[in-house]
Design a protein around this motif. Structure first.
Motif, short mmCIF file in Angstrom:
data_model
loop_
_atom_site.label_atom_id
_atom_site.label_comp_id
_atom_site.label_asym_id
_atom_site.label_seq_id
_atom_site.Cartn_x
_atom_site.Cartn_y
_atom_site.Cartn_z
N ARG A 2 23.45 46.25 25.51
CA ARG A 2 22.50 45.16 25.20
C ARG A 2 23.29 44.00 24.43
NH1 ARG A 2 18.59 47.36 21.04
NH2 ARG A 2 17.61 45.42 21.49
N ASN A 29 21.34 43.58 30.01
CA ASN A 29 20.01 43.56 29.18
C ASN A 29 20.55 42.66 28.06
OD1 ASN A 29 17.90 43.93 27.31
ND2 ASN A 29 18.13 45.92 26.95
N ASP A 31 18.86 39.87 25.14
CA ASP A 31 17.71 39.44 24.39
C ASP A 31 18.04 38.03 23.87
OD1 ASP A 31 16.28 41.54 24.78
OD2 ASP A 31 17.01 42.74 22.93
N ASP A 52 12.62 36.23 23.76
CA ASP A 52 12.46 37.50 23.80
C ASP A 52 12.03 38.20 22.48
OD1 ASP A 52 13.20 37.75 26.54
OD2 ASP A 52 15.20 37.66 26.05
N LYS A 53 12.77 37.89 21.30
CA LYS A 53 12.85 38.33 20.05
C LYS A 53 12.93 37.25 19.00
CE LYS A 53 13.46 42.92 22.03
NZ LYS A 53 12.69 43.84 22.11
N TYR A 63 23.26 45.84 18.93
CA TYR A 63 23.75 45.19 20.26
C TYR A 63 25.13 45.57 20.59
CZ TYR A 63 19.42 42.85 20.41
OH TYR A 63 18.02 42.61 20.51
#
Length: 182
Positions: A2, A29, A31, A52-53, A63
């Motif tokens: 992540r 992935n 974010d 995304d967040k 992460y």
């Protein structure tokens, strides 16, 4: 795997989107995270990006890597103490920390570039020198777990270097073929 890409208003749009595109092509992935806790963050050219967040909804410790984009808003990163402490921890834990354009100044001011090789947008060379950073005047530089890039012009190369670091040279070559690099 992540990857966190925190952004603040007045970020450099192409640095963010080109890097994000390359990483997502590699199935990493990523974010995009609003540090301002808004669903839309506006780039320096006033283009809004839906993230995304929001920072309030995540824990950066979850992460594996963090990427800072540059642009006029770079100085705003200093307002987010939790972000800064996490960057220091990422570096201490040898997690990948990446920054492009003006954003390497954040890393330099945190002391994590001290006596390391890095690059930055030329207008900010002095700030890196004052923080005992060894400046390499090339587009993209990797030193240990840190990748830095000079400018928007090197956004794709920056993304490819991150892909290579995280997934290896073969994955990088696969992505290069997708974007028809010779």
């Amino acid at each position: 795997m992540r990857v966190a890409m925190p952004i603040v208003s007045d970020f450099e749009l192409l640095e963010m989107t080109a890097t994000l595109d390359i990483l997502r092509r590699a199935s990493i992935n990523v974010d995009t995270i609003s540090l301002e806790n808004t669903q839309v963050v506006y780039a320096s050219n006033k283009v809004g990006v839906i993230v995304d967040k929001k920072i309030e909804d995540i824990n950066l410790k979850d992460y594996d890597s963090i990427i800072l984009t540059g642009g006029k808003g770079t100085i705003k990163y200093f307002e987010y103490k939790d972000l800064l402490s996490n960057i220091v921890e990422f570096n201490k834990d040898k997690k990948l920390v990446s920054a492009i354009c003006q954003a390497p100044t954040i890393l330099a001011n945190l002391g994590i570039l001290k006596e390391k090789l890095a690059t930055v947008f030329p207008n900010f060379n002095k700030e890196l020198i004052e923080n005992n950073v060894i400046i390499d005047k090339v587009g993209v530089v990797k030193d240990s777990n840190i990748i830095t890039a000079t400018s928007v012009n090197y956004s794709i190369e920056f993304g490819l270097e991150i892909v290579e670091y995280l997934l290896g040279i073969e994955k990088r070559k696969e992505i290069e073929k997708q974007i028809i690099r010779y």
